[in-house]
Design a protein around this motif. Structure first.
Motif, PDB file in Angstrom:
ATOM      1  N   LEU A 161      13.577 -30.703 -58.448  1.00 36.62           N
ATOM      2  CA  LEU A 161      14.410 -30.458 -57.276  1.00 36.62           C
ATOM      3  C   LEU A 161      15.837 -30.797 -57.674  1.00 36.62           C
ATOM      4  O   LEU A 161      16.112 -31.924 -58.093  1.00 36.62           O
ATOM      5  CB  LEU A 161      13.938 -31.334 -56.108  1.00 36.62           C
ATOM      6  CG  LEU A 161      14.693 -31.248 -54.798  1.00 36.62           C
ATOM      7  CD1 LEU A 161      14.687 -29.832 -54.270  1.00 36.62           C
ATOM      8  CD2 LEU A 161      14.070 -32.190 -53.786  1.00 36.62           C
ATOM      9  N   ARG A 162      16.741 -29.819 -57.589  1.00 34.03           N
ATOM     10  CA  ARG A 162      18.125 -29.997 -58.047  1.00 34.03           C
ATOM     11  C   ARG A 162      19.087 -29.972 -56.856  1.00 34.03           C
ATOM     12  O   ARG A 162      18.682 -29.762 -55.726  1.00 34.03           O
ATOM     13  CB  ARG A 162      18.518 -28.886 -59.016  1.00 34.03           C
ATOM     14  CG  ARG A 162      17.657 -28.828 -60.247  1.00 34.03           C
ATOM     15  CD  ARG A 162      18.109 -27.693 -61.148  1.00 34.03           C
ATOM     16  NE  ARG A 162      17.131 -27.467 -62.213  1.00 34.03           N
ATOM     17  CZ  ARG A 162      17.066 -26.365 -62.925  1.00 34.03           C
ATOM     18  NH1 ARG A 162      17.894 -25.381 -62.711  1.00 34.03           N
ATOM     19  NH2 ARG A 162      16.154 -26.239 -63.865  1.00 34.03           N
ATOM     20  N   HIS A 184       2.707 -29.338 -60.264  1.00 32.86           N
ATOM     21  CA  HIS A 184       3.338 -28.182 -59.630  1.00 32.86           C
ATOM     22  C   HIS A 184       3.197 -28.307 -58.111  1.00 32.86           C
ATOM     23  O   HIS A 184       2.145 -27.993 -57.547  1.00 32.86           O
ATOM     24  CB  HIS A 184       2.697 -26.878 -60.116  1.00 32.86           C
ATOM     25  CG  HIS A 184       3.238 -26.423 -61.434  1.00 32.86           C
ATOM     26  ND1 HIS A 184       2.883 -25.237 -62.006  1.00 32.86           N
ATOM     27  CD2 HIS A 184       4.124 -26.973 -62.292  1.00 32.86           C
ATOM     28  CE1 HIS A 184       3.508 -25.084 -63.161  1.00 32.86           C
ATOM     29  NE2 HIS A 184       4.254 -26.141 -63.356  1.00 32.86           N
ATOM     30  N   TRP A 185       4.267 -28.767 -57.459  1.00 27.63           N
ATOM     31  CA  TRP A 185       4.286 -28.955 -56.009  1.00 27.63           C
ATOM     32  C   TRP A 185       5.339 -28.083 -55.361  1.00 27.63           C
ATOM     33  O   TRP A 185       5.866 -28.405 -54.309  1.00 27.63           O
ATOM     34  CB  TRP A 185       4.545 -30.432 -55.665  1.00 27.63           C
ATOM     35  CG  TRP A 185       3.640 -31.369 -56.365  1.00 27.63           C
ATOM     36  CD1 TRP A 185       3.961 -32.231 -57.359  1.00 27.63           C
ATOM     37  CD2 TRP A 185       2.246 -31.524 -56.144  1.00 27.63           C
ATOM     38  NE1 TRP A 185       2.852 -32.907 -57.778  1.00 27.63           N
ATOM     39  CE2 TRP A 185       1.788 -32.497 -57.043  1.00 27.63           C
ATOM     40  CE3 TRP A 185       1.332 -30.929 -55.275  1.00 27.63           C
ATOM     41  CZ2 TRP A 185       0.458 -32.892 -57.100  1.00 27.63           C
ATOM     42  CZ3 TRP A 185       0.017 -31.326 -55.342  1.00 27.63           C
ATOM     43  CH2 TRP A 185      -0.417 -32.295 -56.240  1.00 27.63           C
ATOM     44  N   GLY A 186       5.676 -26.947 -55.967  1.00 26.89           N
ATOM     45  CA  GLY A 186       6.763 -26.096 -55.488  1.00 26.89           C
ATOM     46  C   GLY A 186       6.590 -25.626 -54.058  1.00 26.89           C
ATOM     47  O   GLY A 186       7.509 -25.730 -53.245  1.00 26.89           O
ATOM     48  N   ALA A 187       5.417 -25.116 -53.711  1.00 26.97           N
ATOM     49  CA  ALA A 187       5.195 -24.594 -52.358  1.00 26.97           C
ATOM     50  C   ALA A 187       5.299 -25.710 -51.320  1.00 26.97           C
ATOM     51  O   ALA A 187       5.920 -25.530 -50.264  1.00 26.97           O
ATOM     52  CB  ALA A 187       3.831 -23.914 -52.281  1.00 26.97           C
ATOM     53  N   GLN A 188       4.714 -26.873 -51.619  1.00 30.37           N
ATOM     54  CA  GLN A 188       4.760 -27.986 -50.671  1.00 30.37           C
ATOM     55  C   GLN A 188       6.183 -28.523 -50.512  1.00 30.37           C
ATOM     56  O   GLN A 188       6.610 -28.824 -49.390  1.00 30.37           O
ATOM     57  CB  GLN A 188       3.837 -29.128 -51.130  1.00 30.37           C
ATOM     58  CG  GLN A 188       2.373 -28.797 -51.065  1.00 30.37           C
ATOM     59  CD  GLN A 188       1.856 -28.156 -52.353  1.00 30.37           C
ATOM     60  OE1 GLN A 188       2.617 -27.623 -53.154  1.00 30.37           O
ATOM     61  NE2 GLN A 188       0.550 -28.183 -52.532  1.00 30.37           N
ATOM     62  N   VAL A 189       6.933 -28.614 -51.609  1.00 35.22           N
ATOM     63  CA  VAL A 189       8.310 -29.125 -51.534  1.00 35.22           C
ATOM     64  C   VAL A 189       9.197 -28.146 -50.764  1.00 35.22           C
ATOM     65  O   VAL A 189      10.010 -28.549 -49.926  1.00 35.22           O
ATOM     66  CB  VAL A 189       8.864 -29.401 -52.950  1.00 35.22           C
ATOM     67  CG1 VAL A 189      10.343 -29.739 -52.904  1.00 35.22           C
ATOM     68  CG2 VAL A 189       8.080 -30.526 -53.607  1.00 35.22           C
ATOM     69  N   ARG A 190       9.030 -26.840 -50.997  1.00 28.12           N
ATOM     70  CA  ARG A 190       9.824 -25.844 -50.254  1.00 28.12           C
ATOM     71  C   ARG A 190       9.508 -25.918 -48.760  1.00 28.12           C
ATOM     72  O   ARG A 190      10.405 -25.855 -47.922  1.00 28.12           O
ATOM     73  CB  ARG A 190       9.535 -24.446 -50.789  1.00 28.12           C
ATOM     74  CG  ARG A 190      10.210 -24.152 -52.089  1.00 28.12           C
ATOM     75  CD  ARG A 190      10.012 -22.696 -52.510  1.00 28.12           C
ATOM     76  NE  ARG A 190      10.463 -22.516 -53.867  1.00 28.12           N
ATOM     77  CZ  ARG A 190       9.672 -22.559 -54.937  1.00 28.12           C
ATOM     78  NH1 ARG A 190       8.372 -22.740 -54.792  1.00 28.12           N
ATOM     79  NH2 ARG A 190      10.166 -22.398 -56.135  1.00 28.12           N
ATOM     80  N   PRO A 228      16.659 -25.014 -54.221  1.00 24.96           N
ATOM     81  CA  PRO A 228      16.697 -25.343 -55.654  1.00 24.96           C
ATOM     82  C   PRO A 228      15.446 -26.089 -56.125  1.00 24.96           C
ATOM     83  O   PRO A 228      15.512 -27.224 -56.580  1.00 24.96           O
ATOM     84  CB  PRO A 228      17.944 -26.206 -55.768  1.00 24.96           C
ATOM     85  CG  PRO A 228      18.038 -26.887 -54.447  1.00 24.96           C
ATOM     86  CD  PRO A 228      17.529 -25.897 -53.441  1.00 24.96           C
ATOM     87  N   VAL A 229      14.291 -25.467 -55.991  1.00 31.32           N
ATOM     88  CA  VAL A 229      13.015 -26.046 -56.431  1.00 31.32           C
ATOM     89  C   VAL A 229      12.529 -25.194 -57.598  1.00 31.32           C
ATOM     90  O   VAL A 229      12.383 -23.971 -57.466  1.00 31.32           O
ATOM     91  CB  VAL A 229      11.977 -26.039 -55.295  1.00 31.32           C
ATOM     92  CG1 VAL A 229      10.654 -26.602 -55.767  1.00 31.32           C
ATOM     93  CG2 VAL A 229      12.493 -26.822 -54.099  1.00 31.32           C
ATOM     94  N   TYR A 230      12.299 -25.843 -58.737  1.00 33.98           N
ATOM     95  CA  TYR A 230      11.942 -25.122 -59.955  1.00 33.98           C
ATOM     96  C   TYR A 230      10.673 -25.724 -60.561  1.00 33.98           C
ATOM     97  O   TYR A 230      10.509 -26.934 -60.598  1.00 33.98           O
ATOM     98  CB  TYR A 230      13.088 -25.199 -60.971  1.00 33.98           C
ATOM     99  CG  TYR A 230      14.378 -24.659 -60.408  1.00 33.98           C
ATOM    100  CD1 TYR A 230      14.640 -23.297 -60.422  1.00 33.98           C
ATOM    101  CD2 TYR A 230      15.312 -25.507 -59.839  1.00 33.98           C
ATOM    102  CE1 TYR A 230      15.812 -22.795 -59.878  1.00 33.98           C
ATOM    103  CE2 TYR A 230      16.492 -25.017 -59.303  1.00 33.98           C
ATOM    104  CZ  TYR A 230      16.730 -23.666 -59.331  1.00 33.98           C
ATOM    105  OH  TYR A 230      17.888 -23.169 -58.792  1.00 33.98           O
ATOM    106  N   LEU A 231       9.798 -24.849 -61.034  1.00 32.24           N
ATOM    107  CA  LEU A 231       8.567 -25.264 -61.693  1.00 32.24           C
ATOM    108  C   LEU A 231       8.737 -25.083 -63.197  1.00 32.24           C
ATOM    109  O   LEU A 231       9.380 -24.134 -63.639  1.00 32.24           O
ATOM    110  CB  LEU A 231       7.383 -24.425 -61.214  1.00 32.24           C
ATOM    111  CG  LEU A 231       7.101 -24.457 -59.709  1.00 32.24           C
ATOM    112  CD1 LEU A 231       5.951 -23.530 -59.377  1.00 32.24           C
ATOM    113  CD2 LEU A 231       6.809 -25.858 -59.258  1.00 32.24           C
ATOM    114  N   GLY A 232       8.153 -25.993 -63.973  1.00 31.84           N
ATOM    115  CA  GLY A 232       8.279 -25.876 -65.424  1.00 31.84           C
ATOM    116  C   GLY A 232       7.252 -26.717 -66.137  1.00 31.84           C
ATOM    117  O   GLY A 232       6.375 -27.332 -65.525  1.00 31.84           O
TER     118      GLY A 232
END
Length: 154
Positions: A98-99, A140-146, A84-88
């Motif tokens: 992160l939800r 935007h840290w989506g790739a690192q957080v995933r 549940p990682v979302y960019l916006g």
């Protein structure tokens, strides 16, 4: 007035009048044909993904570790088994959200900020919402957080 009464009599004679008692339509309930209807109904839940010979799959998906990691927090997958990682964007700013966080959300924030700091990222502004179980990071840290979530076993 007399003309209206005459018109009413003519309409009743033609069958256009109000009927005293209408009987409900007759129907028969059959369960034999419901099997054909059941095939057309959408499934009530998303099925578990099939096992694959190696992970990550070609799409980049990996299953969560079983049993879940022994941490004071838990990040549950979405109903489609994704992280549940979302960019916006909000007011022109890039955000990573992160939800579905359960447990000690503040410990998750500390660990995630430490991980991003070890990646060479300067101090990241974060917003914690305990009621909704979400964590917002500026940028935007989506790739690192995933990547971090997968390393932790979520």
């Amino acid at each position: 007035m007399a003309a209206m009464a005459a018109l009413g009599r003519r309409l009743r004679a033609l069958g256009w009048g109000v009927r005293a008692v209408q009987t409900p339509p007759r129907y028969e309930e059959s369960t034999a044909e419901f099997a054909f209807v059941q095939r057309l109904l959408p499934p009530s839940r998303i099925p578990d993904p099939p096992p694959h010979p190696k992970y990550p799959t070609p799409s980049g998906w990996s299953p969560p570790k079983d049993p879940p990691p022994d941490l004071p927090y838990l990040v549950r997958r979405s109903r489609l088994h994704n992280l549940p990682v979302y960019l916006g964007r909000r007011q022109g700013r890039r955000l990573t959200e992160l939800r579905r966080i359960h447990g000690d959300i503040w410990a998750l924030q500390r660990d995630l900020r430490a991980f991003l700091g070890s990646q060479g990222v300067p101090e990241v502004a974060a917003q914690v919402n305990e009621v909704t179980g979400t964590l917002r990071l500026r940028g935007h840290w989506g790739a690192q957080v995933r990547q971090w979530l997968l390393q932790r076993g979520f």
